[in-house]
Design an enzyme around this catalytic site. Sequence first.
Site, mmCIF file in Angstrom:
data_model
loop_
_atom_site.group_PDB
_atom_site.id
_atom_site.type_symbol
_atom_site.label_atom_id
_atom_site.label_comp_id
_atom_site.label_asym_id
_atom_site.label_seq_id
_atom_site.Cartn_x
_atom_site.Cartn_y
_atom_site.Cartn_z
ATOM 1 N N ASP A 1 0.827 -1.219 0.000
ATOM 2 C CA ASP A 1 0.000 0.000 0.000
ATOM 3 C C ASP A 1 0.857 1.263 0.000
ATOM 4 O OD1 ASP A 1 -2.337 -1.395 0.091
ATOM 5 O OD2 ASP A 1 -3.151 -0.337 1.819
ATOM 6 N N HIS B 1 -9.485 8.911 -2.858
ATOM 7 C CA HIS B 1 -9.968 7.607 -2.400
ATOM 8 C C HIS B 1 -10.809 7.862 -1.152
ATOM 9 C CE1 HIS B 1 -9.497 3.145 -1.727
ATOM 10 N NE2 HIS B 1 -9.876 3.547 -0.522
ATOM 11 N N GLY C 1 -13.409 6.410 1.189
ATOM 12 C CA GLY C 1 -14.188 5.342 1.793
ATOM 13 C C GLY C 1 -14.282 5.641 3.277
ATOM 14 N N ASN C 2 -14.431 4.595 4.096
ATOM 15 C CA ASN C 2 -14.424 4.807 5.547
ATOM 16 C C ASN C 2 -13.059 5.330 5.976
ATOM 17 O OD1 ASN C 2 -15.257 4.796 8.210
ATOM 18 N ND2 ASN C 2 -16.290 2.828 8.008
ATOM 19 N N GLY C 3 -12.017 4.777 5.351
ATOM 20 C CA GLY C 3 -10.688 5.383 5.408
ATOM 21 C C GLY C 3 -10.563 6.201 4.137
ATOM 22 N N PHE D 1 -21.656 6.820 5.863
ATOM 23 C CA PHE D 1 -22.085 8.095 5.283
ATOM 24 C C PHE D 1 -23.541 8.075 4.820
ATOM 25 C CE2 PHE D 1 -17.537 8.683 5.278
ATOM 26 C CZ PHE D 1 -17.394 10.044 5.489
ATOM 27 N N ARG D 2 -24.049 6.902 4.450
ATOM 28 C CA ARG D 2 -25.454 6.824 4.028
ATOM 29 C C ARG D 2 -26.377 7.167 5.192
ATOM 30 N NH1 ARG D 2 -24.452 0.965 1.498
ATOM 31 N NH2 ARG D 2 -23.346 0.927 3.486
ATOM 32 N N LEU E 1 -17.588 6.002 -0.920
ATOM 33 C CA LEU E 1 -18.265 7.303 -0.987
ATOM 34 C C LEU E 1 -17.959 8.000 -2.307
ATOM 35 C CD1 LEU E 1 -19.948 9.246 1.005
ATOM 36 C CD2 LEU E 1 -17.804 10.489 1.177
ATOM 37 N N ASN F 1 -20.087 6.397 -5.042
ATOM 38 C CA ASN F 1 -21.541 6.271 -4.901
ATOM 39 C C ASN F 1 -22.305 7.495 -4.422
ATOM 40 O OD1 ASN F 1 -21.867 3.387 -5.633
ATOM 41 N ND2 ASN F 1 -20.464 3.095 -3.919
#
EC number: 2.7.2.1
Length: 397
Positions: free
Chosen positions: A147, A207, A209-211, A283-284, A331, A334
Amino acid sequence: MKILVVNCGSSSLKYQLIDMTSEEALAKGLVERIGIEGSILTQKVNGEKYIIEEPMKDHKKAIELVLKALVDKEHGVISDMSEIAAVGHRVVHGGEKYASSVLIDDEVMEALEDCVKLAPLHNPPNIIGINACRELMPKTPMVAVFDTAFHQTLPDYAYMYPLPYELYEQNGIRKYGFHGTSHRYVSSVASEMMGKDLKDLKVITCHLGNGASLCAVKEGKSVETSMGFTPLAGLAMGTRCGDIDPAILLFMERELKMSPDEVDTVINKKSGVLGISGVSSDFRDIEGAAEEGNKRAKLALDVYHYTVRQTIGAYTAVLNGVDAIVFTAGLGENSAASREEILNGLEYLGIKIDAEKNKQRGKQIEISTEDSKVKVFVIPTDEELMIARDTKEITAK
């Protein structure tokens, strides 16, 4: 050529078997609750689910069952394990030693052990997974894909923290950055969509996302990224605080009498949009609560969007301009509302968004208008494919 891609967590394991001729996943699977009661393997082939529920005391047992599922006469996709040409492993941290993916041998395994102190939560399960695969498939070549590797091109003034230099020399304390495989993948796809060489472009990849992390890509290389020594730095995230005044941590310990472990839990698991909203890290859920008039949920979203927008502005300065901005991950792929909010206030860059195109969810699409000075893309990330490509390239040498 078929490549198995493995991503090991502490009690879970994700895998894909990818046919490199078509670059399509023949099977995707998830093993959950390794070493805990209720272990379960779920494999999907052509939308059909195959489930194995049996005790898995460790990752070796989990990988045994993965191989069993892949060669299963009824639900599998290969007739024999020998069809797996190589295994690509996601490894979170490669330290300063690895600027690219590498063929795994005993020397590499020693280096991975040395990196454990830099990623104590992530590297140990990665190592356990590699060892289990090497034991079960001793003749199959294995590749480690890091990563952190993509960000090893950061200039020294970008990765160096203004701390005593000895902390860097003796303890490796510097910015490393993460999500590198994702940033590398989506930036290359963006250049293909533009019909240009990535080396001729200035791209900012988001990027989200949750992270979450951003990356500034110049001449095909990462020159700046928002995560730091750990994946805690940078943007506000689902449960992580991102960049805050470090003296707050001292205040929590000295004044609030919190232990280092308690502080760690707060900044990693109870902060970000969860901490501000008090609703959720999803986030939704937060978007739903904000629509219903929850002020803290709206504030959490505002803070999140602000940190992303602020970072895009900073990276435009780092790159001396920007040709394309890419949104990816949960996120980023979407949430049309989040993309719109983040880009609001960046009109000075000449960004214009096509509202209809922006409504698309989870599709690879350009969402900017034809006369937008900066191209804006939504590109679903595919870290597994990137790992498989690296594995194919390295084992072919």
